[in-house]
Design a protein around this motif. Sequence first.
Motif, PDB file in Angstrom:
ATOM      1  N   VAL A   8      10.193  57.355  49.602  1.00 17.05           N
ATOM      2  CA  VAL A   8      10.035  55.895  49.530  1.00 17.05           C
ATOM      3  C   VAL A   8      10.980  55.313  48.487  1.00 17.05           C
ATOM      4  O   VAL A   8      11.645  54.302  48.724  1.00 17.05           O
ATOM      5  CB  VAL A   8       8.562  55.512  49.226  1.00 17.05           C
ATOM      6  N   ALA A   9      11.076  55.961  47.327  1.00 13.66           N
ATOM      7  CA  ALA A   9      11.969  55.483  46.278  1.00 13.66           C
ATOM      8  C   ALA A   9      13.422  55.524  46.737  1.00 13.66           C
ATOM      9  O   ALA A   9      14.204  54.604  46.464  1.00 13.66           O
ATOM     10  CB  ALA A   9      11.787  56.306  45.007  1.00 13.66           C
ATOM     11  N   GLU A  10      13.789  56.584  47.449  1.00 13.52           N
ATOM     12  CA  GLU A  10      15.161  56.699  47.960  1.00 13.52           C
ATOM     13  C   GLU A  10      15.444  55.600  48.987  1.00 13.52           C
ATOM     14  O   GLU A  10      16.507  54.970  48.961  1.00 13.52           O
ATOM     15  CB  GLU A  10      15.382  58.063  48.597  1.00 13.52           C
ATOM     16  N   LEU A  11      14.497  55.357  49.874  1.00 19.46           N
ATOM     17  CA  LEU A  11      14.670  54.302  50.880  1.00 19.46           C
ATOM     18  C   LEU A  11      14.788  52.932  50.213  1.00 19.46           C
ATOM     19  O   LEU A  11      15.668  52.135  50.564  1.00 19.46           O
ATOM     20  CB  LEU A  11      13.505  54.309  51.873  1.00 19.46           C
ATOM     21  N   ALA A  12      13.936  52.664  49.242  1.00 20.89           N
ATOM     22  CA  ALA A  12      14.010  51.386  48.523  1.00 20.89           C
ATOM     23  C   ALA A  12      15.368  51.241  47.840  1.00 20.89           C
ATOM     24  O   ALA A  12      15.994  50.171  47.905  1.00 20.89           O
ATOM     25  CB  ALA A  12      12.878  51.281  47.507  1.00 20.89           C
ATOM     26  N   GLY A  13      15.845  52.298  47.209  1.00 19.89           N
ATOM     27  CA  GLY A  13      17.156  52.258  46.574  1.00 19.89           C
ATOM     28  C   GLY A  13      18.259  51.937  47.559  1.00 19.89           C
ATOM     29  O   GLY A  13      19.185  51.171  47.256  1.00 19.89           O
ATOM     30  N   ARG A  14      18.157  52.508  48.757  1.00 22.49           N
ATOM     31  CA  ARG A  14      19.153  52.196  49.793  1.00 22.49           C
ATOM     32  C   ARG A  14      19.078  50.735  50.203  1.00 22.49           C
ATOM     33  O   ARG A  14      20.114  50.110  50.465  1.00 22.49           O
ATOM     34  CB  ARG A  14      18.959  53.094  51.012  1.00 22.49           C
ATOM     35  N   MET A  15      17.871  50.171  50.260  1.00 23.31           N
ATOM     36  CA  MET A  15      17.732  48.761  50.636  1.00 23.31           C
ATOM     37  C   MET A  15      18.403  47.853  49.592  1.00 23.31           C
ATOM     38  O   MET A  15      19.087  46.899  49.938  1.00 23.31           O
ATOM     39  CB  MET A  15      16.256  48.375  50.791  1.00 23.31           C
ATOM     40  N   PHE A  16      18.208  48.179  48.319  1.00 18.58           N
ATOM     41  CA  PHE A  16      18.842  47.380  47.265  1.00 18.58           C
ATOM     42  C   PHE A  16      20.360  47.504  47.340  1.00 18.58           C
ATOM     43  O   PHE A  16      21.072  46.515  47.147  1.00 18.58           O
ATOM     44  CB  PHE A  16      18.312  47.776  45.886  1.00 18.58           C
ATOM     45  N   ASP A  17      20.861  48.691  47.656  1.00 19.03           N
ATOM     46  CA  ASP A  17      22.303  48.875  47.820  1.00 19.03           C
ATOM     47  C   ASP A  17      22.833  48.064  49.001  1.00 19.03           C
ATOM     48  O   ASP A  17      23.911  47.470  48.921  1.00 19.03           O
ATOM     49  CB  ASP A  17      22.657  50.355  47.999  1.00 19.03           C
ATOM     50  N   LEU A  18      22.095  48.031  50.096  1.00 13.72           N
ATOM     51  CA  LEU A  18      22.499  47.239  51.259  1.00 13.72           C
ATOM     52  C   LEU A  18      22.601  45.756  50.886  1.00 13.72           C
ATOM     53  O   LEU A  18      23.535  45.067  51.308  1.00 13.72           O
ATOM     54  CB  LEU A  18      21.515  47.420  52.411  1.00 13.72           C
ATOM     55  N   ALA A  19      21.645  45.277  50.110  1.00 13.29           N
ATOM     56  CA  ALA A  19      21.663  43.872  49.682  1.00 13.29           C
ATOM     57  C   ALA A  19      22.867  43.605  48.785  1.00 13.29           C
ATOM     58  O   ALA A  19      23.558  42.587  48.945  1.00 13.29           O
ATOM     59  CB  ALA A  19      20.364  43.513  48.963  1.00 13.29           C
ATOM     60  N   ARG A  20      23.141  44.514  47.843  1.00 11.90           N
ATOM     61  CA  ARG A  20      24.286  44.346  46.941  1.00 11.90           C
ATOM     62  C   ARG A  20      25.608  44.350  47.702  1.00 11.90           C
ATOM     63  O   ARG A  20      26.529  43.622  47.342  1.00 11.90           O
ATOM     64  CB  ARG A  20      24.319  45.469  45.901  1.00 11.90           C
ATOM     65  N   ARG A  21      25.701  45.187  48.729  1.00 12.60           N
ATOM     66  CA  ARG A  21      26.940  45.304  49.509  1.00 12.60           C
ATOM     67  C   ARG A  21      27.058  44.231  50.579  1.00 12.60           C
ATOM     68  O   ARG A  21      28.128  44.040  51.154  1.00 12.60           O
ATOM     69  CB  ARG A  21      27.016  46.676  50.175  1.00 12.60           C
ATOM     70  N   GLY A  22      25.943  43.576  50.909  1.00 11.28           N
ATOM     71  CA  GLY A  22      25.974  42.569  51.960  1.00 11.28           C
ATOM     72  C   GLY A  22      26.014  43.165  53.353  1.00 11.28           C
ATOM     73  O   GLY A  22      26.614  42.592  54.265  1.00 11.28           O
ATOM     74  N   ASP A  23      25.355  44.285  53.539  1.00 12.86           N
ATOM     75  CA  ASP A  23      25.278  44.918  54.854  1.00 12.86           C
ATOM     76  C   ASP A  23      24.144  44.236  55.629  1.00 12.86           C
ATOM     77  O   ASP A  23      23.041  44.768  55.787  1.00 12.86           O
ATOM     78  CB  ASP A  23      25.042  46.425  54.702  1.00 12.86           C
TER      79      ASP A  23
END
Length: 130
Positions: A8-23
């Motif tokens: 869950v923590a890894e998935l959440a981290g990926r979501m924050f990265d997607l937001a930062r990158r604008g994916d």
Amino acid sequence: MTGPSADVAELAGRMFDLARRGDTDTLAAYVDAGMPVDLTNGSGDTLLMLAAYHGHAPTVRALTARGAHVDRLNDRGQAPLAGAVFKGEDDVVAALLEAGADPLGGHPTAVDTARVFGRDDLLALLAPPE
């Protein structure tokens, strides 16, 4: 850490990265599949805050269209709109205002931030009529 909480923590981290990158497309697909649109990191930054701060207007529009809270403050009392003004992200400012963001929310407010940086063009959009 291993197991479900690590996943869950890894998935959440990926979501924050997607937001930062604008994916936008990938992030929107996760939200559409049930990821909380107002997912918040350890600093109180939402997906919307991260997308706004990093200048991704299409991602901001996708998140607000899916119900993201446009005025949710992070742990320092900052609003996405003020962050976008601070970063000079005019397209993001427009997207947040279209979604109903409050120019007087948070500290400093978006209006205060525009004043500090001499953004009279934004003040015309942000300042309430007197």
